[in-house]
Design a protein around this motif. Structure first.
Motif, PDB file in Angstrom:
ATOM      1  N   LYS A   1      74.669  36.517  38.423  1.00 17.65           N
ATOM      2  CA  LYS A   1      73.822  36.645  37.228  1.00 17.65           C
ATOM      3  C   LYS A   1      73.424  35.268  36.705  1.00 17.65           C
ATOM      4  CE  LYS A   1      76.949  38.969  34.937  1.00 17.65           C
ATOM      5  NZ  LYS A   1      77.973  38.952  35.993  1.00 17.65           N
ATOM      6  N   SER A   2      74.406  34.368  36.600  1.00 16.25           N
ATOM      7  CA  SER A   2      74.074  33.017  36.121  1.00 16.25           C
ATOM      8  C   SER A   2      73.146  32.310  37.089  1.00 16.25           C
ATOM      9  CB  SER A   2      75.353  32.198  35.939  1.00 16.25           C
ATOM     10  OG  SER A   2      76.218  32.819  35.028  1.00 16.25           O
ATOM     11  N   VAL A   3      73.386  32.523  38.388  1.00 15.67           N
ATOM     12  CA  VAL A   3      72.523  31.894  39.397  1.00 15.67           C
ATOM     13  C   VAL A   3      71.082  32.393  39.241  1.00 15.67           C
ATOM     14  CG1 VAL A   3      72.069  31.785  41.878  1.00 15.67           C
ATOM     15  CG2 VAL A   3      74.385  31.451  41.030  1.00 15.67           C
TER      16      VAL A   3
ATOM     17  N   PHE B   1      73.727  27.926  28.105  1.00 15.47           N
ATOM     18  CA  PHE B   1      74.605  27.884  29.275  1.00 15.47           C
ATOM     19  C   PHE B   1      75.863  28.703  29.021  1.00 15.47           C
ATOM     20  CE2 PHE B   1      71.936  24.280  29.982  1.00 15.47           C
ATOM     21  CZ  PHE B   1      71.874  24.152  31.357  1.00 15.47           C
ATOM     22  N   GLN B   2      76.421  29.235  30.119  1.00 22.35           N
ATOM     23  CA  GLN B   2      77.633  30.035  29.993  1.00 22.35           C
ATOM     24  C   GLN B   2      78.753  29.219  29.330  1.00 22.35           C
ATOM     25  OE1 GLN B   2      78.652  32.107  33.575  1.00 22.35           O
ATOM     26  NE2 GLN B   2      80.261  33.280  32.604  1.00 22.35           N
ATOM     27  N   ASN B   3      78.819  27.923  29.664  1.00 20.64           N
ATOM     28  CA  ASN B   3      79.865  27.080  29.057  1.00 20.64           C
ATOM     29  C   ASN B   3      79.304  26.246  27.899  1.00 20.64           C
ATOM     30  OD1 ASN B   3      78.382  25.036  30.105  1.00 20.64           O
ATOM     31  ND2 ASN B   3      79.928  24.275  31.497  1.00 20.64           N
TER      32      ASN B   3
ATOM     33  N   TYR C   1      69.841  33.803  27.573  1.00 18.49           N
ATOM     34  CA  TYR C   1      71.206  33.650  27.062  1.00 18.49           C
ATOM     35  C   TYR C   1      72.197  34.024  28.149  1.00 18.49           C
ATOM     36  CZ  TYR C   1      68.939  34.441  22.435  1.00 18.49           C
ATOM     37  OH  TYR C   1      68.144  34.409  21.326  1.00 18.49           O
ATOM     38  N   ASP C   2      73.067  33.101  28.511  1.00 17.73           N
ATOM     39  CA  ASP C   2      74.128  33.425  29.470  1.00 17.73           C
ATOM     40  C   ASP C   2      75.398  33.737  28.688  1.00 17.73           C
ATOM     41  OD1 ASP C   2      75.754  33.719  31.649  1.00 17.73           O
ATOM     42  OD2 ASP C   2      74.980  31.955  32.702  1.00 17.73           O
ATOM     43  N   GLU C   3      75.675  35.004  28.504  1.00 15.47           N
ATOM     44  CA  GLU C   3      76.828  35.500  27.766  1.00 15.47           C
ATOM     45  C   GLU C   3      76.946  34.898  26.361  1.00 15.47           C
ATOM     46  OE1 GLU C   3      80.398  35.881  29.963  1.00 15.47           O
ATOM     47  OE2 GLU C   3      79.369  36.424  31.805  1.00 15.47           O
ATOM     48  N   PRO C   4      75.990  35.252  25.490  1.00 19.15           N
ATOM     49  CA  PRO C   4      75.996  34.674  24.140  1.00 19.15           C
ATOM     50  C   PRO C   4      77.193  35.104  23.301  1.00 19.15           C
ATOM     51  CG  PRO C   4      74.382  36.423  24.285  1.00 19.15           C
ATOM     52  CD  PRO C   4      74.868  36.181  25.677  1.00 19.15           C
TER      53      PRO C   4
HETATM   54 MG   LIG Z   1      77.877  33.767  34.817  1.00 20.50          MG
END
Ligand SMILES: [Mg+2]
Ligand SMILES: Nc1ncnc2c1ncn2[C@@H]1O[C@H](COP(=O)(O)OP(=O)(O)OP(=O)(O)O)[C@@H](O)[C@H]1O
Lengths: 254, 268
Positions: free
Chosen positions: A49-51, A93-95, A170-173
């Motif tokens: 998903k992030s990719v 970003f996720q992080n 949004y990556d996992e907000p």
């Molecule tokens: Mg991810």
């Protein structure tokens, strides 16, 4: 709800493939995203998903297939042309990926400075507004290393939305946020959509958020879009894999 | 694989890797030139870098220059005394400081201090996705990170080298006249007779070139860092080793090249 125009796609992904070494992560993803909609991307962890999100903003180059933004192909663009395109988008970003040498306020102000805004009072006002949206008004002079995980994420959200982009990824907000702040963020995403017709793509593992904010849901599994449809259709799906994923059943016994 | 082919294959691979590495450095220089042409200069970042690179390296460079000048004077004096030409110590010390010792030693010290921190800082940004964050927000990493460091370095290096030379010469003067009792006037006359503006220019040009080498090699190691903390550590080590070695090799060729324009003696 504001009108979403489903006639012409804003972002069109066709046949997207990406491998890392031997590992085939994306194996032909086709997906259209329309102006003004909120598309939620779900799927098992580590499925890409992030990719996929990074391909949409041109941080990664596909092995095959393409990503088009209003008809222009991003995958063959030069970095400097991409930079201009990206100013229309926001990315979480996720992080969080905050600049650890800048304060919270400087991090959030960064996209404004890049957009060429130099008026100090305007910048301060907008930074304050953005931080208040994510309930971090009092923490603007802290350094990112001194923030909690959830606070860092919210600074990332403020930084992604401050320049009023047309589209926010949004990556996992809401990962790692408490239930109340999760609701605040979900409402904020909805408000941006209603007021400013912002297009949002949201990766999440929180099924509550999915049914609250999604206009459409896409599920990425085995490197392809395994399901796409409205939240209602997702709930009604007869596919046991999908039902287990929504309900969080692993099929194992204790 | 039998013996001679194994060796060939290994050295061949090594050579190809080296060419690929040069290609990457070339590409980075190309992006840097593009960034200069676009006038993407960020004054504030450049000033910050001048402070860390130039201002912050002074102590290191001054101490290096001073003690090298002092010890070189002592050793030359011991030998020159046998020939009865001890008063000409100032001449040889000053020429060597300008042409070789100043630029090389200052370059090596700056590599250790600045090259390492550039590689570590940029490398950490790379592995924690901060470089991607720059790209997402429309800032080119070369404009934002490499160009300010490059400009700060090419401005600072010649100044640092002049400081190194000046303090080396000062220390040499103190040791020569103070400890070995060479008359002031003789000492000074030899310095002035043997050192010309071209010797100082020689050192400055070397410093300029070394500055470019250090910035390119160190920033490149930072930008390609991966694999978390281990990768950043490895990149930092490589930045220092590659910069120092290339500086020494480049110094050899620069000496011959520059000597063609500013000859020393009548050898060439
Ligand atoms: Mg991810
Ligand atoms: N730069 C990279 N190099 C090598 N492999 C990578 C890289 N980026 C991602 N991967 C691999 O691609 C796969 C998908 O990663 P991705 O981060 O997209 O997962 P995800 O769906 O976002 O998972 P999660 O929900 O846990 O965030 C993983 O197996 C990961 O190991």
């Amino acid at each position: 709800m504001a009108a979403i125009s489903y006639d012409k796609p804003f972002i069109r992904i066709t046949g997207l493939k990406k491998s890392f070494g031997e590992q085939k992560t994306l194996q032909g993803v086709d997906l259209d995203i329309y102006h003004g909609e909120t598309l939620v991307l779900i799927g098992p962890s580590g499925e890409g998903k992030s990719v996929l999100l990074k391909h949409i903003i041109g941080l990664l180059n596909p092995d095959d297939g393409k990503v088009e933004l209003e008809g222009t192909d991003l995958s063959h663009m030069k970095e400097r042309e991409l930079l201009k395109m990206r100013r229309r988008m926001g990315y979480l970003f996720q992080n969080a990926a905050l600049f650890d040498s800048l304060t919270v306020a400087e991090n959030v102000a960064f996209p404004l400075l890049e957009a060429g805004i130099r008026d100090r009072t305007e910048i301060n006002k907008r930074v304050q507004e953005a931080l208040e949206l994510v309930e971090l008004g009092e923490h603007k002079d802290k350094m990112p290393v001194n923030l909690s995980g959830g606070m860092r994420k919210r600074v990332g959200i403020a930084r992604a939305i401050i320049s009023k982009p047309d589209c926010v990824l949004y990556d996992e907000p809401t990962a790692g946020l408490d239930p109340i702040v999760t609701d605040v963020i979900d409402l904020m995403i909805q408000r941006l959509q209603k007021r400013f017709q912002v297009t949002s793509i949201v990766i999440t593992h929180d099924m509550g958020s999915v049914f609250k904010i999604a206009d459409r849901v896409a599920m990425l599994k085995n490197g392809v879009i395994y399901f796409i449809g409205t939240p209602g259709e997702l709930k009604q799906s007869s596919d046991p894999e999908i039902q287990n994923f929504i309900a969080g059943r692993s099929g194992m016994c204790a | 694989m039998n013996f001679p082919f194994g060796i060939l294959a290994i050295s061949g691979r090594w050579f190809l890797d080296f060419l690929a590495y040069l290609g990457e450095l070339g590409a980075l220089s190309g992006q840097l030139v593009e960034s200069i042409k676009l006038g993407a200069i960020r004054g504030r970042l450049m000033l910050q870098q001048i402070v860390t690179i130039g201002y912050g390296s002074q102590a290191v460079v001054i101490v290096t220059g001073a003690f090298t000048g002092a010890v070189f004077t002592a050793q030359s004096y011991f030998k020159f005394k046998d020939f009865g030409i001890e008063s000409s110590v100032g001449g040889i010390v000053s020429v060597s400081l300008c042409r070789e010792l100043g630029p090389v030693l200052a370059g090596l010290m700056v590599t250790g201090r600045v090259g390492a921190s550039m590689a570590a800082e940029i490398g950490t940004m790379k592995v924690s996705e901060q470089i991607d964050a720059l790209r997402v927000m429309g800032a080119h990493p070369v404009d934002y990170l490499v160009l300010p460091r490059f400009l700060a370095m090419v401005i600072s290096m010649p100044l640092l080298i002049s400081e190194c030379i000046a303090f080396g010469l000062g220390a040499s003067f103190l040791v020569g006249t103070g400890i070995f009792n060479i008359p002031y006037a003789w000492y000074w006359k030899h310095v002035v007779d043997h050192t010309g503006l071209e010797d100082v220019g020689f050192g400055m040009i070397k410093g300029f070139v070394f500055g470019i080498l250090i910035v390119l090699i160190s920033c490149h190691q930072g930008l390609i860092a991966n694999n978390g903390a281990v990768g950043v550590g490895l990149g930092t080590t490589r930045a220092v080793v590659y910069s120092s070695l290339s500086l020494l090799v480049c110094n050899f060729f620069l000496t011959f090249f520059l000597n063609y324009f500013f000859p020393l003696g009548s050898a060439m």
